[in-house]
Motif scaffolding. Structure first.
Motif, PDB file in Angstrom:
ATOM      1  N   GLY A 171       0.791  -1.228   0.000  1.00  0.00           N
ATOM      2  CA  GLY A 171       0.000   0.000   0.000  1.00  0.00           C
ATOM      3  C   GLY A 171       0.818   1.270   0.000  1.00  0.00           C
ATOM      4  O   GLY A 171       0.251   2.371  -0.014  1.00  0.00           O
ATOM      5  N   SER A 172       2.138   1.183  -0.004  1.00  0.00           N
ATOM      6  CA  SER A 172       2.978   2.382   0.027  1.00  0.00           C
ATOM      7  C   SER A 172       3.130   2.960  -1.384  1.00  0.00           C
ATOM      8  O   SER A 172       3.063   2.242  -2.384  1.00  0.00           O
ATOM      9  CB  SER A 172       4.351   2.052   0.613  1.00  0.00           C
ATOM     10  N   PHE A 173       3.351   4.260  -1.432  1.00  0.00           N
ATOM     11  CA  PHE A 173       3.524   4.924  -2.725  1.00  0.00           C
ATOM     12  C   PHE A 173       4.404   6.157  -2.553  1.00  0.00           C
ATOM     13  O   PHE A 173       4.517   6.737  -1.479  1.00  0.00           O
ATOM     14  CB  PHE A 173       2.172   5.333  -3.317  1.00  0.00           C
ATOM     15  N   VAL A 174       5.034   6.559  -3.651  1.00  0.00           N
ATOM     16  CA  VAL A 174       5.816   7.792  -3.723  1.00  0.00           C
ATOM     17  C   VAL A 174       5.463   8.454  -5.046  1.00  0.00           C
ATOM     18  O   VAL A 174       5.529   7.821  -6.106  1.00  0.00           O
ATOM     19  CB  VAL A 174       7.334   7.529  -3.655  1.00  0.00           C
ATOM     20  N   PHE A 175       5.074   9.721  -5.003  1.00  0.00           N
ATOM     21  CA  PHE A 175       4.685  10.433  -6.221  1.00  0.00           C
ATOM     22  C   PHE A 175       5.375  11.789  -6.255  1.00  0.00           C
ATOM     23  O   PHE A 175       5.316  12.550  -5.284  1.00  0.00           O
ATOM     24  CB  PHE A 175       3.166  10.618  -6.262  1.00  0.00           C
ATOM     25  N   ASN A 176       6.058  12.077  -7.355  1.00  0.00           N
ATOM     26  CA  ASN A 176       6.727  13.365  -7.540  1.00  0.00           C
ATOM     27  C   ASN A 176       5.912  14.219  -8.516  1.00  0.00           C
ATOM     28  O   ASN A 176       6.023  14.057  -9.731  1.00  0.00           O
ATOM     29  CB  ASN A 176       8.143  13.166  -8.081  1.00  0.00           C
ATOM     30  N   PRO A 177       5.090  15.125  -7.995  1.00  0.00           N
ATOM     31  CA  PRO A 177       4.243  15.931  -8.875  1.00  0.00           C
ATOM     32  C   PRO A 177       5.017  17.047  -9.570  1.00  0.00           C
ATOM     33  O   PRO A 177       6.006  17.556  -9.037  1.00  0.00           O
ATOM     34  CB  PRO A 177       3.212  16.523  -7.906  1.00  0.00           C
ATOM     35  N   VAL A 178       4.554  17.409 -10.747  1.00  0.00           N
ATOM     36  CA  VAL A 178       5.097  18.564 -11.462  1.00  0.00           C
ATOM     37  C   VAL A 178       4.184  19.745 -11.150  1.00  0.00           C
ATOM     38  O   VAL A 178       2.993  19.713 -11.458  1.00  0.00           O
ATOM     39  CB  VAL A 178       5.147  18.317 -12.982  1.00  0.00           C
ATOM     40  N   ILE A 179       4.722  20.768 -10.512  1.00  0.00           N
ATOM     41  CA  ILE A 179       3.920  21.927 -10.123  1.00  0.00           C
ATOM     42  C   ILE A 179       3.846  22.909 -11.288  1.00  0.00           C
ATOM     43  O   ILE A 179       4.864  23.448 -11.728  1.00  0.00           O
ATOM     44  CB  ILE A 179       4.508  22.611  -8.879  1.00  0.00           C
ATOM     45  N   ARG A 180       2.639  23.117 -11.792  1.00  0.00           N
ATOM     46  CA  ARG A 180       2.455  23.984 -12.953  1.00  0.00           C
ATOM     47  C   ARG A 180       2.195  25.430 -12.553  1.00  0.00           C
ATOM     48  O   ARG A 180       2.435  26.339 -13.336  1.00  0.00           O
ATOM     49  CB  ARG A 180       1.290  23.469 -13.799  1.00  0.00           C
ATOM     50  N   TYR A 181       1.660  25.637 -11.357  1.00  0.00           N
ATOM     51  CA  TYR A 181       1.386  27.002 -10.913  1.00  0.00           C
ATOM     52  C   TYR A 181       1.336  27.011  -9.386  1.00  0.00           C
ATOM     53  O   TYR A 181       1.121  25.980  -8.740  1.00  0.00           O
ATOM     54  CB  TYR A 181       0.072  27.518 -11.491  1.00  0.00           C
ATOM     55  N   GLU A 182       1.553  28.182  -8.804  1.00  0.00           N
ATOM     56  CA  GLU A 182       1.584  28.315  -7.352  1.00  0.00           C
ATOM     57  C   GLU A 182       0.217  28.008  -6.747  1.00  0.00           C
ATOM     58  O   GLU A 182      -0.813  28.456  -7.248  1.00  0.00           O
ATOM     59  CB  GLU A 182       1.999  29.746  -6.974  1.00  0.00           C
ATOM     60  N   GLY A 183       0.220  27.238  -5.685  1.00  0.00           N
ATOM     61  CA  GLY A 183      -1.038  26.901  -5.019  1.00  0.00           C
ATOM     62  C   GLY A 183      -1.778  25.738  -5.661  1.00  0.00           C
ATOM     63  O   GLY A 183      -2.933  25.467  -5.304  1.00  0.00           O
ATOM     64  N   GLN A 184      -1.124  25.034  -6.595  1.00  0.00           N
ATOM     65  CA  GLN A 184      -1.780  23.913  -7.264  1.00  0.00           C
ATOM     66  C   GLN A 184      -2.023  22.765  -6.293  1.00  0.00           C
ATOM     67  O   GLN A 184      -1.138  22.389  -5.518  1.00  0.00           O
ATOM     68  CB  GLN A 184      -0.931  23.416  -8.433  1.00  0.00           C
ATOM     69  N   LYS A 185      -3.220  22.210  -6.322  1.00  0.00           N
ATOM     70  CA  LYS A 185      -3.554  21.049  -5.498  1.00  0.00           C
ATOM     71  C   LYS A 185      -3.573  19.793  -6.365  1.00  0.00           C
ATOM     72  O   LYS A 185      -3.956  19.827  -7.538  1.00  0.00           O
ATOM     73  CB  LYS A 185      -4.935  21.234  -4.834  1.00  0.00           C
ATOM     74  N   PHE A 186      -3.168  18.682  -5.774  1.00  0.00           N
ATOM     75  CA  PHE A 186      -3.209  17.381  -6.421  1.00  0.00           C
ATOM     76  C   PHE A 186      -4.195  16.531  -5.624  1.00  0.00           C
ATOM     77  O   PHE A 186      -4.009  16.339  -4.422  1.00  0.00           O
ATOM     78  CB  PHE A 186      -1.818  16.750  -6.447  1.00  0.00           C
ATOM     79  N   THR A 187      -5.224  16.041  -6.283  1.00  0.00           N
ATOM     80  CA  THR A 187      -6.286  15.347  -5.556  1.00  0.00           C
ATOM     81  C   THR A 187      -6.268  13.851  -5.822  1.00  0.00           C
ATOM     82  O   THR A 187      -6.383  13.411  -6.970  1.00  0.00           O
ATOM     83  CB  THR A 187      -7.671  15.912  -5.937  1.00  0.00           C
ATOM     84  N   ILE A 188      -6.120  13.071  -4.747  1.00  0.00           N
ATOM     85  CA  ILE A 188      -6.173  11.616  -4.841  1.00  0.00           C
ATOM     86  C   ILE A 188      -7.630  11.191  -4.765  1.00  0.00           C
ATOM     87  O   ILE A 188      -8.368  11.601  -3.858  1.00  0.00           O
ATOM     88  CB  ILE A 188      -5.360  10.963  -3.698  1.00  0.00           C
ATOM     89  N   ASN A 189      -8.067  10.404  -5.733  1.00  0.00           N
ATOM     90  CA  ASN A 189      -9.463   9.981  -5.819  1.00  0.00           C
ATOM     91  C   ASN A 189      -9.582   8.525  -5.372  1.00  0.00           C
ATOM     92  O   ASN A 189      -9.152   7.615  -6.077  1.00  0.00           O
ATOM     93  CB  ASN A 189      -9.977  10.142  -7.254  1.00  0.00           C
ATOM     94  N   MET A 190     -10.167   8.318  -4.204  1.00  0.00           N
ATOM     95  CA  MET A 190     -10.295   6.982  -3.646  1.00  0.00           C
ATOM     96  C   MET A 190     -11.460   6.222  -4.288  1.00  0.00           C
ATOM     97  O   MET A 190     -12.423   6.842  -4.773  1.00  0.00           O
ATOM     98  CB  MET A 190     -10.486   7.065  -2.139  1.00  0.00           C
ATOM     99  N   PRO A 191     -11.414   4.897  -4.287  1.00  0.00           N
ATOM    100  CA  PRO A 191     -12.495   4.095  -4.884  1.00  0.00           C
ATOM    101  C   PRO A 191     -13.866   4.347  -4.265  1.00  0.00           C
ATOM    102  O   PRO A 191     -14.892   4.188  -4.927  1.00  0.00           O
ATOM    103  CB  PRO A 191     -12.040   2.650  -4.631  1.00  0.00           C
ATOM    104  N   ASP A 192     -13.902   4.780  -2.981  1.00  0.00           N
ATOM    105  CA  ASP A 192     -15.190   5.034  -2.331  1.00  0.00           C
ATOM    106  C   ASP A 192     -15.656   6.477  -2.528  1.00  0.00           C
ATOM    107  O   ASP A 192     -16.543   6.956  -1.827  1.00  0.00           O
ATOM    108  CB  ASP A 192     -15.119   4.701  -0.839  1.00  0.00           C
TER     109      ASP A 192
END
Length: 476
Positions: free
Chosen positions: A54-75
């Motif tokens: 269940g572990s994960f590592v994600f390196n997001p690319v920030i396109r603009y200041e204040g950008q949020k990355f939303t994880i969408n769970m199956p539920d």
């Protein structure tokens, strides 16, 4: 020697960059191999690479200041994550005693991410998620308690003051929107509850400060509050003589009556124009445009309306109108026309590989195809608006869809967009076996009401011309 030094320096620089790269990492407890995607901007989503534990590592690319990355769970739980450049956000996702998904943050921006999670999952346009109330008084009190909780979470955030101020404005707007949502599933409540009526009449429709500070526009921000207040007012003024096709014209007139701030009036009337044309316009389009131009003073908004074709008796997109023909290309480059599909009910999906919501509907299109694949009365068609044919072909090779696939680009795409007033995708359209429009805004494949609606259309008797132009009903 110099070359070796350059290579060594490059390796050091790359290593330094890697150390400073932002990261979102953590663990999904009770992980069972399901696909979990993260929204990386706009409609784009990417599947997280998750280990067996269940572990994960994600390196997001920030396109603009204040950008949020939303994880969408199956539920359907959403986990928004705010991470800055070079920062590390850690989270542990698990279930509480009631089986609800909870997220525990650590690392950078812990407090603000905790706030975002509570806001995303406890507040909705229908109020506090998972709760129902019989009276507006109880409903409003529950939202006020949640509002206080959210304020307390924002008060704990250190730094990020500009973002905190922005989030507070959004939250205040969302609380009002949620209160407006009372009775959404039972209209009688919204028109009869005295406390709700009092609240609706108290909404400030000329709050220029909130309008300017809320970064969201159209239906999601303060503009949406005003538009929904106007719609409620229209329902209160409804009479048996009202023409449903003129509802947005009526809304424009009420808007002009109740709103004096020109910026807000422009924003809301533009929203009505987008909704009007997304619905295909109708025979009252000229009256709509005339009313709009008396109310809206924004040059860009007026240009948008001016650029739209005016439907007429013989040229509109209402149900029952003859569908405007257009061309598409198949995978071999052959041209195919919409009119070539006459004889079958056509359910058409307008999509693109870069559109997240479009791609999410593909498995549902597959299910719909499996349901109707042996029914000769109906044809499912997908039309891509990708500008890069190779990306479209790659996606088809991966998914191997069994229903017809076409693409439009360049002038073909422009004609489709203009003729059918497409301002966003996915768009689903439906045409009958005679080549007439059923709707240019059909339900999505994921909607449980779609198949019953299709069955209703398939069950309708066909009309055919008799001698002397008389109409004869062709019974099934």
């Amino acid at each position: 020697m110099k070359m070796k030094k350059l290579i060594l320096l490059s390796i050091i620089l790359l290593g330094t960059f890697a150390l400073k790269a932002q990261v979102i990492k953590g663990k999904f407890n009770d992980y069972h191999g399901e696909t979990i995607k993260i929204n990386i901007g706009g409609c784009d989503r990417e599947a997280l690479k998750i280990g067996s534990d269940g572990s994960f590592v994600f390196n997001p690319v920030i396109r603009y200041e204040g950008q949020k990355f939303t994880i969408n769970m199956p539920d359907e739980t959403r986990i928004p994550v705010l991470v800055g450049k070079g920062e590390e956000v850690r989270l542990e996702v698990s279930k509480d005693k009631d089986g609800k998904t909870i997220a525990k943050f650590s690392g950078d921006r812990t407090d603000i991410n905790t706030y975002l999670f509570v806001h995303a999952n406890q507040l909705s346009l229908k109020g506090v998620r998972g709760q129902k109330f019989a009276t507006f008084k109880e409903y409003s009190a529950s939202l006020d308690r949640l509002n206080k909780k959210l304020d307390q979470l924002l008060d704990k955030v250190k730094g990020d003051q500009d973002l905190v101020d922005e989030y507070r404005v959004e939250k205040n707007v969302d609380i009002i929107s949620a209160k407006i949502g009372f009775g959404r599933d039972d209209e009688k409540l919204a028109l009869a509850d005295a406390d709700y009526i009092k609240f609706m009449k108290s909404i400030d429709l000329n709050d220029s400060v909130t309008f300017r500070k809320d970064p969201r526009k159209a239906s999601l921000g303060y503009t949406g509050i005003v538009a929904r207040r106007i719609s409620w007012e229209a329902k209160n003024r409804a009479t048996a003589q009202d023409d449903p096709a003129k509802s947005l014209i009526k809304n424009l007139l009420i808007l002009d009556e109740l709103v004096s701030n020109q910026e807000i009036k422009n924003s809301v009337s533009h929203y009505y124009a987008v909704m009007f044309y997304m619905g295909g316009g109708n025979a009252h389009a000229r009256e709509f445009v005339e009313t709009f131009n008396k109310i809206n003073t924004d040059p860009e908004h007026r240009a948008f309306v001016k650029s739209r074709p005016l439907p007429s008796k013989d040229n509109n997109l209402e149900a029952g109108s003859v569908a405007k023909d257009f061309e598409m290309r198949d995978r071999d480059g052959n041209l195919v026309k919409l009119s070539d599909f006459k004889g079958k009910l056509v359910y058409m999906d307008i999509w693109a590989t870069w559109c997240g919501p479009c791609v999410e509907e593909i498995p549902n299109m597959e299910k719909l195809y499996q349901y109707y694949k042996n029914d000769p009365r109906i044809l499912l068609v997908s039309v891509s608006v990708d500008s890069k044919k190779n990306l479209w072909e790659k996606k088809l090779n991966e998914d191997k869809p069994q229903w017809p696939q076409y693409i439009v680009d360049g002038t073909l795409k422009d004609k489709l967009y203009n003729e059918y007033m497409i301002t966003g995708i996915p768009r689903f359209m439906m045409f009958d076996s005679e080549g007439k429009i059923i709707t240019i805004n059909a339900l999505r494949p994921s909607n449980s009401k779609l198949i019953p609606f299709i069955e209703e259309q398939l069950a309708k008797p066909k009309e055919m011309k008799g001698p002397g132009g008389m109409k004869m009903i062709k019974l099934k």
